[in-house]
Write an enzyme that holds these catalytic residues in place. Structure first.
Site, PDB file in Angstrom:
ATOM      1  N   ASP A  71       3.692  -2.935   7.315  1.00 18.07           N
ATOM      2  CA  ASP A  71       3.441  -2.531   5.923  1.00 18.07           C
ATOM      3  C   ASP A  71       4.631  -2.998   5.089  1.00 18.07           C
ATOM      4  O   ASP A  71       5.596  -2.250   4.905  1.00 18.07           O
ATOM      5  CB  ASP A  71       3.329  -1.002   5.813  1.00 18.07           C
ATOM      6  CG  ASP A  71       2.070  -0.448   6.430  1.00 18.07           C
ATOM      7  OD1 ASP A  71       1.006  -0.580   5.817  1.00 18.07           O
ATOM      8  OD2 ASP A  71       2.151   0.132   7.529  1.00 18.07           O
ATOM      9  N   ARG A  79       9.491  -1.987   5.221  1.00 24.71           N
ATOM     10  CA  ARG A  79       9.947  -1.780   6.594  1.00 24.71           C
ATOM     11  C   ARG A  79      11.135  -2.703   6.891  1.00 24.71           C
ATOM     12  O   ARG A  79      12.106  -2.282   7.506  1.00 24.71           O
ATOM     13  CB  ARG A  79       8.812  -2.060   7.584  1.00 24.71           C
ATOM     14  CG  ARG A  79       7.514  -1.312   7.299  1.00 24.71           C
ATOM     15  CD  ARG A  79       7.660   0.191   7.399  1.00 24.71           C
ATOM     16  NE  ARG A  79       6.380   0.853   7.249  1.00 24.71           N
ATOM     17  CZ  ARG A  79       6.110   1.801   6.372  1.00 24.71           C
ATOM     18  NH1 ARG A  79       7.048   2.221   5.527  1.00 24.71           N
ATOM     19  NH2 ARG A  79       4.912   2.363   6.315  1.00 24.71           N
ATOM     20  N   ARG A 141       2.866   2.072  -5.957  1.00 25.63           N
ATOM     21  CA  ARG A 141       2.306   1.076  -5.038  1.00 25.63           C
ATOM     22  C   ARG A 141       1.154   0.318  -5.687  1.00 25.63           C
ATOM     23  O   ARG A 141       0.710  -0.703  -5.161  1.00 25.63           O
ATOM     24  CB  ARG A 141       1.833   1.751  -3.756  1.00 25.63           C
ATOM     25  CG  ARG A 141       2.926   2.502  -3.014  1.00 25.63           C
ATOM     26  CD  ARG A 141       2.346   3.403  -1.948  1.00 25.63           C
ATOM     27  NE  ARG A 141       1.732   2.656  -0.869  1.00 25.63           N
ATOM     28  CZ  ARG A 141       0.906   3.173   0.028  1.00 25.63           C
ATOM     29  NH1 ARG A 141       0.561   4.461  -0.047  1.00 25.63           N
ATOM     30  NH2 ARG A 141       0.410   2.435   0.980  1.00 25.63           N
ATOM     31  N   LYS A 171      -5.895  -2.897   0.326  1.00 27.60           N
ATOM     32  CA  LYS A 171      -6.135  -1.499   0.673  1.00 27.60           C
ATOM     33  C   LYS A 171      -6.067  -0.630  -0.584  1.00 27.60           C
ATOM     34  O   LYS A 171      -5.447  -1.024  -1.572  1.00 27.60           O
ATOM     35  CB  LYS A 171      -5.122  -1.029   1.729  1.00 27.60           C
ATOM     36  CG  LYS A 171      -3.646  -1.133   1.315  1.00 27.60           C
ATOM     37  CD  LYS A 171      -2.726  -0.822   2.490  1.00 27.60           C
ATOM     38  CE  LYS A 171      -1.283  -0.820   2.060  1.00 27.60           C
ATOM     39  NZ  LYS A 171      -0.346  -0.638   3.187  1.00 27.60           N
ATOM     40  N   HIS A 172      -6.759   0.540  -0.594  1.00 28.10           N
ATOM     41  CA  HIS A 172      -7.476   1.247   0.463  1.00 28.10           C
ATOM     42  C   HIS A 172      -8.920   1.415  -0.001  1.00 28.10           C
ATOM     43  O   HIS A 172      -9.167   2.171  -0.940  1.00 28.10           O
ATOM     44  CB  HIS A 172      -6.861   2.616   0.714  1.00 28.10           C
ATOM     45  CG  HIS A 172      -5.376   2.596   0.964  1.00 28.10           C
ATOM     46  ND1 HIS A 172      -4.440   2.464  -0.055  1.00 28.10           N
ATOM     47  CD2 HIS A 172      -4.659   2.682   2.116  1.00 28.10           C
ATOM     48  CE1 HIS A 172      -3.206   2.490   0.467  1.00 28.10           C
ATOM     49  NE2 HIS A 172      -3.318   2.620   1.790  1.00 28.10           N
ATOM     50  N   HIS A 184      -2.781  11.478   4.296  1.00 32.87           N
ATOM     51  CA  HIS A 184      -2.004  11.741   5.507  1.00 32.87           C
ATOM     52  C   HIS A 184      -2.122  13.208   5.915  1.00 32.87           C
ATOM     53  O   HIS A 184      -1.992  13.548   7.099  1.00 32.87           O
ATOM     54  CB  HIS A 184      -0.519  11.430   5.283  1.00 32.87           C
ATOM     55  CG  HIS A 184      -0.217   9.970   5.121  1.00 32.87           C
ATOM     56  ND1 HIS A 184      -0.332   9.325   3.921  1.00 32.87           N
ATOM     57  CD2 HIS A 184       0.198   9.035   6.025  1.00 32.87           C
ATOM     58  CE1 HIS A 184       0.008   8.062   4.063  1.00 32.87           C
ATOM     59  NE2 HIS A 184       0.327   7.853   5.322  1.00 32.87           N
ATOM     60  N   ASP A 256      -7.243   2.598   8.015  1.00 32.05           N
ATOM     61  CA  ASP A 256      -5.948   3.244   7.825  1.00 32.05           C
ATOM     62  C   ASP A 256      -5.671   4.021   9.113  1.00 32.05           C
ATOM     63  O   ASP A 256      -6.538   4.184   9.972  1.00 32.05           O
ATOM     64  CB  ASP A 256      -5.976   4.167   6.609  1.00 32.05           C
ATOM     65  CG  ASP A 256      -4.610   4.331   5.958  1.00 32.05           C
ATOM     66  OD1 ASP A 256      -3.595   4.001   6.619  1.00 32.05           O
ATOM     67  OD2 ASP A 256      -4.550   4.794   4.810  1.00 32.05           O
TER      68      ASP A 256
END
Length: 483
Positions: A71, A79, A141, A171-172, A184, A256
């Site tokens: 990601d 990351r 984002r 996404k998403h 999440h 996801d």
């Protein structure tokens, strides 16, 4: 029930695993050799570039055609740069800058960097239209709140990544931007009719498909008009009827993370979710971050069992594996036409900054950074003005626990710069800022997604549209405080 090695290999061919550590454990490599599609890397796998390149080389050595995903959205979700913050502005800043050519160049540069490190699938860009100011998981984002503008930047991002030889994943689907809950932690509901969905949420996905996006990621959200009570990830109406048939997408549908509670709680666990997602039309199953050999094997075993007992048609599993194989083949095709432009992110971030009011750059201020929680998607990544200013006093406070008198005493006759992310949502932050503004010249630097709130009495309100390393430097330069 007998074990069929061929069937197990097919089941593994739909799984995108993960593991802890800076080196791949033996089981993670062995499963790749046995046929598992690939692994998704997180910040806990990455220390520095040479170590990462050695890690990905060890994974590629297990079997030809391994997918190694990450990601790497730039901006707040990084990351590669999780220790310092991303050198690129995120989508909200790129959307505010409003130049799709820059968006394409930024994503091309990210893609080239990933390609050079042995990573061939980027779970980006996020193309959700962020229509909810208080969205807890999308926010910066997103390229913005206007569907057509988001669609334009989506196409640019896809073309940039894939021009560098790295598969993009929009996404998403079918759109997470109108939610006020984090998938999440729970199953959000977007209660809109089909006409609103098509006019607001879907244009960026249409643009991604037209730009040739190799994959699209599902959302663990409920859209009652389409999916009933089920998450979109488990809905054939969403993944087949809408995405495949209506929109004409022929690439890989990626889930996801199935460990997320928006999926796992509904399905009754990760392995059960793997079967439901495949049956609904998904091809590549992202299991999650906090997983191990046992969970990975349990997913493969459950898929095998589902085929054997009739819950999952064999031809559906074979179709998924074939699509994943096609994606893998594309990543090895050598289709690399664009390369990187080091340093591009910083001027782009500066160009995105918006100033309302008047800030006096001549006076050295007290900088007050408001502590805030990181989203689960972003993780804990450094942010703020800290590394970008030199010789300017900075303090960090919790807004709801801060004493305005203490801050005033510390500032003395100096102006105050309050830095925060989603300041309007932080408990006590509005009152703190407006109280300070009654006695001091206050400038607010908003490094999250701004709302319509503007603090009474403040001299200036500066929006950076993100909190990456690049955004932080841009804020410091705008304030006249850059080291």
């Amino acid at each position: 029930m007998s074990t069929d090695p061929g069937l197990r290999r097919l089941a593994l061919g739909t799984l995108l695993g993960a593991f802890r550590g800076e080196q791949a454990p033996a089981w993670a490599v062995d499963l790749l050799a046995e046929g598992m599609a690939g692994h998704l890397l997180f910040g806990f796998n990455i220390v520095e570039r040479d170590q990462l390149a050695a890690l990905t080389a060890s994974l590629h050595a297990a079997r030809e055609g391994v997918l190694i995903a990450i990601d790497e959205e730039g901006g707040d979700v990084t990351r590669l740069a999780h220790r310092l913050g991303s050198p690129y502005p995120g989508n909200a800043a790129l959307g505010a800058l409003g130049d799709p050519a820059v968006t394409r160049r930024v994503y091309r540069t990210i893609g080239a960097e990933l390609d050079g490190l042995g990573i061939n699938l980027n779970l980006a860009p996020t193309v959700d239209v962020n229509t909810a100011d208080d969205n807890p998981i999308i926010g910066t984002r997103s390229f913005g709140a206007d569907p057509l503008a988001v669609a334009t930047h989506t196409a640019a991002a896809v073309l940039g990544l894939q021009g560098a030889g790295v598969a993009a994943c929009a996404k998403h689907f079918p759109g997470h931007g109108a939610t006020l809950a984090d998938s999440h932690l729970e199953l959000p509901t977007v209660d809109i009719d089909a006409s609103v969905l098509r006019g607001r949420e879907l244009p960026p996905f249409v643009a991604a498909i037209e730009a040739g996006a190799k994959s699209i990621m599902t959302a663990h959200i409920r859209v009652p008009a389409l999916s009933g009570d089920a998450p979109a990830t488990f809905s054939r109406a969403v993944l087949v009827d809408l995405l495949r048939r209506d929109l004409g997408f022929g690439g890989v549908v990626v889930t996801d993370a199935l460990e997320m509670l928006g999926a796992a709680r509904y399905a009754g666990g990760i392995p059960a979710g793997a079967v439901l997602a495949l049956a609904a039309g998904a091809d590549l199953l992202c299991i999650g971050a906090d997983i191990d050999e046992q969970i990975t094997n349990a997913c493969a075993d459950e898929i095998v069992a589902a085929v054997q007992d009739g819950r999952l048609p064999l031809d559906r599993l074979e179709e998924a594996v074939a699509r994943v194989a096609d994606l893998s083949a594309w990543t090895r095709s050598g289709a690399r036409t664009d390369r990187e432009e080091p340093g591009l992110g910083y001027p782009a971030a500066l160009g995105a900054v918006r100033i309302e009011g008047t800030h006096d750059a001549a006076a050295a201020p007290l900088i007050v950074q408001l502590e805030s929680e990181s989203s689960i998607a972003a993780g804990r990544v450094p942010w703020g003005l800290g590394p970008h200013v030199n010789g300017t006093e900075q303090v960090r406070v919790v807004a709801g626990a801060a004493d305005p008198e203490d801050i005033r005493a510390r500032a003395g006759g100096r102006p105050i710069v309050v830095v925060g992310r989603n300041v309007h949502r932080l408990a006590g932050a509005r009152a703190l800022v407006e109280t300070l503004a009654t006695t001091h010249a206050v400038t607010v630097v908003e490094m999250g997604w701004p709302s319509s709130w503007r603090p009474a009495g403040a001299r200036a309100f500066i929006t950076t549209w993100g909190a990456s390393h690049a955004n932080g430097r841009a804020a410091a330069e705008t304030l006249g405080l850059a080291a």
